[in-house]
Structures are given as C-alpha cells and as structure tokens.
Design a protein around this motif. Structure first.
Motif, PDB file in Angstrom:
ATOM      1  N   HIS A 189       3.148   2.131  13.752  1.00 15.68           N
ATOM      2  CA  HIS A 189       3.888   0.880  13.535  1.00 15.68           C
ATOM      3  C   HIS A 189       5.343   1.135  13.157  1.00 15.68           C
ATOM      4  N   VAL A 233       1.826   0.825   6.482  1.00 15.92           N
ATOM      5  CA  VAL A 233       1.211   1.993   5.860  1.00 15.92           C
ATOM      6  C   VAL A 233      -0.023   2.460   6.632  1.00 15.92           C
ATOM      7  N   ASP A 234      -0.865   1.529   7.061  1.00 14.02           N
ATOM      8  CA  ASP A 234      -2.139   1.888   7.681  1.00 14.02           C
ATOM      9  C   ASP A 234      -2.016   2.365   9.127  1.00 14.02           C
ATOM     10  N   ASP A 235      -1.028   1.891   9.845  1.00 15.16           N
ATOM     11  CA  ASP A 235      -0.858   2.212  11.268  1.00 15.16           C
ATOM     12  C   ASP A 235       0.349   3.143  11.418  1.00 15.16           C
ATOM     13  N   GLU A 236       0.077   4.425  11.585  1.00 17.42           N
ATOM     14  CA  GLU A 236       1.162   5.407  11.644  1.00 17.42           C
ATOM     15  C   GLU A 236       2.125   5.159  12.797  1.00 17.42           C
ATOM     16  N   ARG A 246       2.176  11.073   4.585  1.00 15.72           N
ATOM     17  CA  ARG A 246       2.193  11.372   6.016  1.00 15.72           C
ATOM     18  C   ARG A 246       2.333  12.880   6.186  1.00 15.72           C
ATOM     19  N   LYS A 264       0.845  -1.190   0.000  1.00 13.43           N
ATOM     20  CA  LYS A 264       0.000   0.000   0.000  1.00 13.43           C
ATOM     21  C   LYS A 264       0.881   1.241   0.000  1.00 13.43           C
ATOM     22  N   ALA A 275       0.808   5.572   1.300  1.00 15.84           N
ATOM     23  CA  ALA A 275       0.127   6.688   1.973  1.00 15.84           C
ATOM     24  C   ALA A 275       1.092   7.849   2.114  1.00 15.84           C
ATOM     25  N   PRO A 305       0.658  -3.724   4.548  1.00 15.43           N
ATOM     26  CA  PRO A 305      -0.480  -2.947   5.036  1.00 15.43           C
ATOM     27  C   PRO A 305      -0.311  -2.321   6.416  1.00 15.43           C
ATOM     28  N   ARG A 306       0.177  -3.044   7.399  1.00 18.54           N
ATOM     29  CA  ARG A 306       0.289  -2.472   8.751  1.00 18.54           C
ATOM     30  C   ARG A 306       1.275  -1.311   8.788  1.00 18.54           C
TER      31      ARG A 306
END
Length: 131
Positions: free
Chosen positions: A103, A98-101, A81, A77, A79, A95-96
C-alpha cells in the motif's frame, strides 16, 4: 497527530531518511498545520505521511515540522519491515498502511485503489477530529 511546518527548503542533505539536497523545495507551507496519516522509519530517518499542498499523500522529513499535537489516532497500528537498511524499517499508521506492505508504494505510485483508501481514511479522520 498534528504538525506545524517550520520550513519547506534549505535542509542539509541527510545521512538518513528521504533523499533530497539543500536545494529541495517541499510542497508544504511554512506556518501551516498538517494532520499526520502515517510515520515511518525510512533509511534510518523519520518521515511523516501527510497530504501536502498538492493535495496528494507524500512522505516528508520530520525536520520540516514541529509536533503540535502528539496524540496518535485511535486505530493506528505499528509494524516493522524487513526491507533493508536503505528502505522502510518500521511504520505506524492507519491499518491498510501498516498491514499491506504494498500500500505504501501504491500510494506513491498514485494507484487508484490506494488513493481511494487514503482519501477515505482522510475523510473519516476529519470526521473523528475533535471540534
């Protein structure tokens, strides 16, 4: 995505990217090929997330490597920021990541949950790699 290490020291101090000096020695082996698990634009410089010679996930400056296989893994993925010019501006990866800032920082802090997620991803990516 695979990269081959061209150097592990001697980079001039960057105007962008990670913070290091020309004396910094990176924990990667010249001539070795590494899978890439994430890519980020950090402080306006490109960095790669890989499992370095310590066996841990670390962000490395792209200037250390040449890309030998530029295909992005299925499921990655992207994204942007909004962390400011001196931090992460954009990120590609599993995914984690990208999806969880939180992480990305949790990985660097070696928090157990983040390390488990990363190592699970590394294992699944190895199983999905072409023979």
């Amino acid at each position: 995505m695979l990269v081959k290490c061209l150097r592990n020291k001697g980079l001039p101090e960057p105007a962008h990217g990670l913070y290091y000096t020309e004396h910094t020695v990176f924990e990667v082996t010249v001539g070795e090929t590494y899978p890439v698990y994430g890519i980020s634009m950090f402080n306006r410089g490109l960095t790669l997330l890989l499992r370095d010679d310590t066996g841990k996930p670390n962000w490395q400056p792209i200037e250390l490597f040449e890309v030998v296989d530029g295909r992005l893994p299925d499921g990655w993925k992207f994204a942007t920021r909004d962390q400011g010019e001196a931090y992460t501006q954009a990120i590609f990866g599993y995914p984690r990541l990208v999806d969880d800032e939180g992480h990305e920082e949790a990985l660097i802090e070696r928090e157990p949950d983040a390390m488990r997620v990363f190592l699970d991803y590394v294992a699944s990516a190895a199983n999905d790699a072409p023979a």
